[in-house]
Design a protein around this motif. Structure first.
Motif, PDB file in Angstrom:
ATOM      1  N   SER A 226       0.859  -1.181   0.000  1.00  0.00           N
ATOM      2  CA  SER A 226       0.000   0.000   0.000  1.00  0.00           C
ATOM      3  C   SER A 226       0.892   1.228   0.000  1.00  0.00           C
ATOM      4  N   GLY A 227       0.278   2.394  -0.127  1.00  0.00           N
ATOM      5  CA  GLY A 227       1.051   3.618  -0.042  1.00  0.00           C
ATOM      6  C   GLY A 227       1.739   3.728   1.320  1.00  0.00           C
ATOM      7  N   ALA A 228       0.965   3.469   2.374  1.00  0.00           N
ATOM      8  CA  ALA A 228       1.535   3.567   3.715  1.00  0.00           C
ATOM      9  C   ALA A 228       2.677   2.567   3.892  1.00  0.00           C
ATOM     10  N   GLU A 231       5.658   3.980   2.275  1.00  0.00           N
ATOM     11  CA  GLU A 231       6.310   4.968   3.132  1.00  0.00           C
ATOM     12  C   GLU A 231       7.204   4.266   4.152  1.00  0.00           C
ATOM     13  N   HIS A 260      -0.471  13.810   4.840  1.00  0.00           N
ATOM     14  CA  HIS A 260      -1.416  12.716   5.016  1.00  0.00           C
ATOM     15  C   HIS A 260      -1.064  12.005   6.325  1.00  0.00           C
ATOM     16  N   THR A 262      -0.875   9.064   7.165  1.00  0.00           N
ATOM     17  CA  THR A 262      -0.001   7.883   7.103  1.00  0.00           C
ATOM     18  C   THR A 262       1.467   8.283   7.229  1.00  0.00           C
ATOM     19  N   ASN A 263       1.830   9.523   6.833  1.00  0.00           N
ATOM     20  CA  ASN A 263       3.248   9.921   6.846  1.00  0.00           C
ATOM     21  C   ASN A 263       3.858   9.841   8.243  1.00  0.00           C
ATOM     22  N   THR A 307       4.909  15.732   0.248  1.00  0.00           N
ATOM     23  CA  THR A 307       3.995  15.333  -0.817  1.00  0.00           C
ATOM     24  C   THR A 307       3.989  16.420  -1.884  1.00  0.00           C
ATOM     25  N   THR A 311      -0.746  18.161  -0.457  1.00  0.00           N
ATOM     26  CA  THR A 311      -2.118  17.759  -0.174  1.00  0.00           C
ATOM     27  C   THR A 311      -3.046  18.978  -0.128  1.00  0.00           C
ATOM     28  N   ASP A 336       6.317  11.626  -1.085  1.00  0.00           N
ATOM     29  CA  ASP A 336       5.073  10.858  -1.086  1.00  0.00           C
ATOM     30  C   ASP A 336       4.457  11.031  -2.472  1.00  0.00           C
ATOM     31  N   ALA A 338       1.656   9.969  -3.794  1.00  0.00           N
ATOM     32  CA  ALA A 338       0.220   9.741  -3.962  1.00  0.00           C
ATOM     33  C   ALA A 338      -0.383  10.701  -4.991  1.00  0.00           C
ATOM     34  N   HIS A 358       7.303   6.781  -3.082  1.00  0.00           N
ATOM     35  CA  HIS A 358       6.427   5.640  -3.358  1.00  0.00           C
ATOM     36  C   HIS A 358       5.420   6.054  -4.407  1.00  0.00           C
ATOM     37  N   ASN A 360       1.377   5.108  -5.696  1.00  0.00           N
ATOM     38  CA  ASN A 360       0.178   4.337  -5.383  1.00  0.00           C
ATOM     39  C   ASN A 360      -0.342   3.819  -6.723  1.00  0.00           C
ATOM     40  N   HIS A 362      -2.594   1.895  -7.095  1.00  0.00           N
ATOM     41  CA  HIS A 362      -4.050   1.867  -6.962  1.00  0.00           C
ATOM     42  C   HIS A 362      -4.635   3.275  -6.987  1.00  0.00           C
ATOM     43  N   LYS A 363      -3.828   4.283  -7.178  1.00  0.00           N
ATOM     44  CA  LYS A 363      -4.376   5.621  -7.420  1.00  0.00           C
ATOM     45  C   LYS A 363      -3.969   6.004  -8.843  1.00  0.00           C
TER      46      LYS A 363
HETATM   47  C1  LIG Z   1      -3.519   7.734  -0.191  1.00  0.00           C
HETATM   48  C2  LIG Z   1      -2.385   8.470   0.351  1.00  0.00           C
HETATM   49  C3  LIG Z   1      -1.400   7.828   1.134  1.00  0.00           C
HETATM   50  C4  LIG Z   1      -1.525   6.419   1.625  1.00  0.00           C
HETATM   51  O1  LIG Z   1      -1.712   5.439   0.663  1.00  0.00           O
HETATM   52  P1  LIG Z   1      -2.507   4.104   1.027  1.00  0.00           P
HETATM   53  O2  LIG Z   1      -2.356   3.254  -0.173  1.00  0.00           O
HETATM   54  O3  LIG Z   1      -3.914   4.509   1.316  1.00  0.00           O
HETATM   55  O4  LIG Z   1      -1.843   3.505   2.227  1.00  0.00           O
HETATM   56  C5  LIG Z   1      -0.317   8.571   1.539  1.00  0.00           C
HETATM   57  N1  LIG Z   1      -0.203   9.871   1.236  1.00  0.00           N
HETATM   58  C6  LIG Z   1      -1.133  10.528   0.509  1.00  0.00           C
HETATM   59  C7  LIG Z   1      -0.935  11.982   0.193  1.00  0.00           C
HETATM   60  C8  LIG Z   1      -2.255   9.847   0.046  1.00  0.00           C
HETATM   61  O5  LIG Z   1      -3.189  10.497  -0.653  1.00  0.00           O
END
Ligand SMILES: *Cc1c(COP(=O)(O)O)cnc(C)c1O
Length: 606
Positions: A226-228, A231, A260, A262-263, A307, A311, A336, A338, A358, A360, A362-363
């Protein structure tokens, strides 16, 4: 057959009974099986036979077992519910041959009553899967209707835009999904020997090269799920780099206030101490604050997590200076990725001078997500970090000084054909067009909403990146309307809400992506402008501050079609505020989310 406790137990029993047959029969050929097991038996090889001997014969019989680098006399074999007795005999034949023994197939005769090979004290006695739902549906017809009912409740991308900022909810093409149903892609084990997965590995490597080109980096790891997780993996890369240089004490991680969630979480999990960097009132990183904190921590600075675009939905103009300051003070820069949907083909983390990022998949790279579905968060690194990419205990991947971050060497590899198809079909030019459309679509929405909503941050040219933040804080004062109320009212208009209250309290963050046609962008703008008008009616006293169409949204079919209607607005205004052919009906009326979050209730469906 419904999934009841009984059927689950039957499956589990079958697995364990067959594993028991394997263990007992293998003993006859001199193997030493583990005593207690469920589905996985570890066999010590007989004297004079090594795991390598077993492996050679197993390969001839087209069977893969698990072998261990640190145990040359261990072979591990694992069963699932698809295994039948014939499979067990095939395995036993290999084991017998490897031990130089005559093979006699196991035949179940009169007194072979299957018994569980699990000690009494470890057997489960309590009930489970007792809820109705596990006993209700007994045929495919019923099951299909049940799942369809759930699907209709859901508002997914096949019905409407999902404008969730920071989430990049693009609709992936059907052609990208088709390979997931091919046996060639979906039947491969994550730990299959490389020479049996050549096609898959070729695909992974080719795609890795494309992603390196896109990020401006030299090497990539697909291990994070995953994104997290990416990271976290990136943080371990940076930590291992510092350790290798004798600077293992570097543990301060600078993170902008807008980051975000998760950071800080993943950075702390990797052992860092977080120092928060302020934002300016324009939503950019406060460069002076960053410089001060980088210099104050220069002896222990590990890295910055940043990021880009931020964001806050803007291209941070000081990004090059920010990266330079961190490097000058001995830290590395983690980007980041994302928000890569605003970078691909136009710029890159490597180009800007970051050290690791990283992605994503999936994004930005089209894998479907939502509902907590699986993700892929590969990390790409610059030359000096290649040796620190995640490695794997069994399969040769990554760098010699890396740390493993997931069980499987290529993470959720099964999903990679989606991104491969996305990139291969679009090509470099197409991918760059995607980025331009994503930014254009966002700026179109911004242009239409300006004057109706306060757009929180825009760059010096008055533009946003691929997403924007709508500030709704003033409506709380002027009309008693909170941002959550607007999110719920959007359901009546047939929309999934944008991102609520992230990264700024009381705001909506809107990201259209390139997927959306002009008509859908307009429909969203019309809805948001319509809601703004409804707010104005409250502000002007034409609608009650509490009993109004926004505060009482969303409106279910049951409420709107009931014989009684005692609200101060019409049913049409409630359910059909704007004409739309595909009316989406919310299935639950307003609930108090905050109350629900603080009061966990477990309802047993009887
Ligand atoms: C979605 C996102 C993440 C985390 O990614 P996940 O795949 O949901 O773990 C980290 N940073 C930003 C800016 C995001 O939008």
């Amino acid at each position: 057959m419904p999934i009841t406790a009984n059927s689950s137990q039957n499956k589990a029993t079958k697995i364990n009974v067959l594993a028991g047959v394997l263990a007992r029969e293998a003993k006859k050929y001199g193997y030493k099986p583990t005593e207690n097991f469920f589905d996985t038996v570890c066999l010590g090889t007989p004297d004079g036979t090594s795991a390598a001997d077993v492996r050679k014969i197993a390969i001839e019989h087209k069977l893969n077992f698990q072998y261990w680098n640190d145990c040359p006399n261990c072979v591990t074999i694992s069963f699932d519910e698809t295994v039948v007795l014939q499979d067990v005999n095939n395995i036993l034949e290999v084991l017998a041959k490897a031990a130089g023994k005559q093979f006699t197939p196991y035949v179940c005769t009169g007194n072979c009553v299957p018994a569980l090979n699990i000690p009494e004290k470890l057997q489960r006695k309590s009930e489970f899967l007792t809820q109705d739902i596990f006993k209700k549906y007994h045929s495919e017809t019923e099951m299909m209707r049940y799942m369809k009912m759930l699907e209709v409740k859901d508002l997914s991308l096949n019905r409407a835009m999902i404008p969730l900022g920071s989430c990049t909810m693009k609709l992936n093409a059907a052609a990208e999904m088709l390979p997931l149903s091919w046996a060639e892609t979906c039947n491969i084990h994550p730990l299959a020997p490389a020479d049996q997965a050549q096609g898959f590995i070729e695909m992974i490597e080719e795609m890795g090269q494309w992603l390196c080109k896109i990020t401006g980096f030299k090497a990539i790891s697909f291990q994070p799920n995953s994104g997290a997780a990416g990271e976290y993996a990136g943080m371990t890369v940076i930590r291992n780099y510092h350790i290798a240089r004798g600077e293992g004490h570097r543990n301060i991680c600078l993170i902008p206030a807008s980051a975000h969630g998760t950071n800080p979480a993943s950075s702390a999990k990797a052992g860092n101490k977080i120092v928060v960097v302020k934002s300016t009132e324009h939503g950019e990183i406060d460069v002076n604050d960053l410089r001060e904190k980088a210099e104050a921590n220069r002896d222990n600075l590990s890295c910055l997590m940043v990021t880009y675009p931020s964001t806050h939905g803007v291209f941070e103009e000081a990004i090059l200076e920010i990266i330079k300051i961190v490097h000058e003070n001995g830290g590395l820069v983690y980007m980041d990725g994302a928000n890569m949907n605003a970078q691909v083909g136009l710029t890159s983390p490597g180009f800007m001078g970051a050290d690791v990022c990283h992605l994503n998949l999936h994004k930005t790279f089209a894998m479907p997500h939502g509902g907590g579905g699986p993700g892929v968060g590969p990390i790409a690194v610059a030359e000096h970090l290649i040796d620190f990419l995640p490695k794997h205990a069994i399969v040769t991947v990554g760098g010699s000084k890396g740390s493993q971050v997931a069980a499987s060497p290529y993470g959720s590899a099964y999903l990679l054909p989606i991104t491969y198809g996305y990139m291969k079909m679009l090509g470099g030019k197409g991918l760059t067009e995607v980025t331009k459309y994503a930014i254009l679509n966002a700026n179109y929405i911004k242009a239409r909403l300006q004057g109706h909503y306060k757009i929180l941050y825009t760059g010096t040219n008055g533009m946003c990146a691929h997403e924007m933040i709508l500030d709704c804080n003033e409506f709380e004062r002027s009309a008693g309307v909170q941002v959550g109320d607007i999110a719920k009212r959007l359901m009546d208009y047939g929309f999934h809400a944008p991102t609520v209250a992230f990264p700024v309290h009381g705001t909506l963050m809107v990201e259209p992506t390139e997927s959306e046609p002009l008509s859908e962008l307009d429909r969203l703008c019309d809805a948001l402008i319509g809601i703004r008008q409804e707010i104005r009616e409250i502000e002007e006293g034409k609608a009650d501050r509490v009993n109004n169409v926004i505060k009482r949204a969303p409106h279910t079919m049951g409420v709107v079609c009931a014989d009684t209607w005692d609200r101060p607005y019409s049913r049409q205004q409630a359910a059909f505020p704007l004409p739309h052919e595909d009316k989406y009906w919310p299935t639950v009326s307003k609930i108090d989310d905050a109350f629900g979050d603080r009061n966990l209730v477990c309802v047993i469906d009887k």
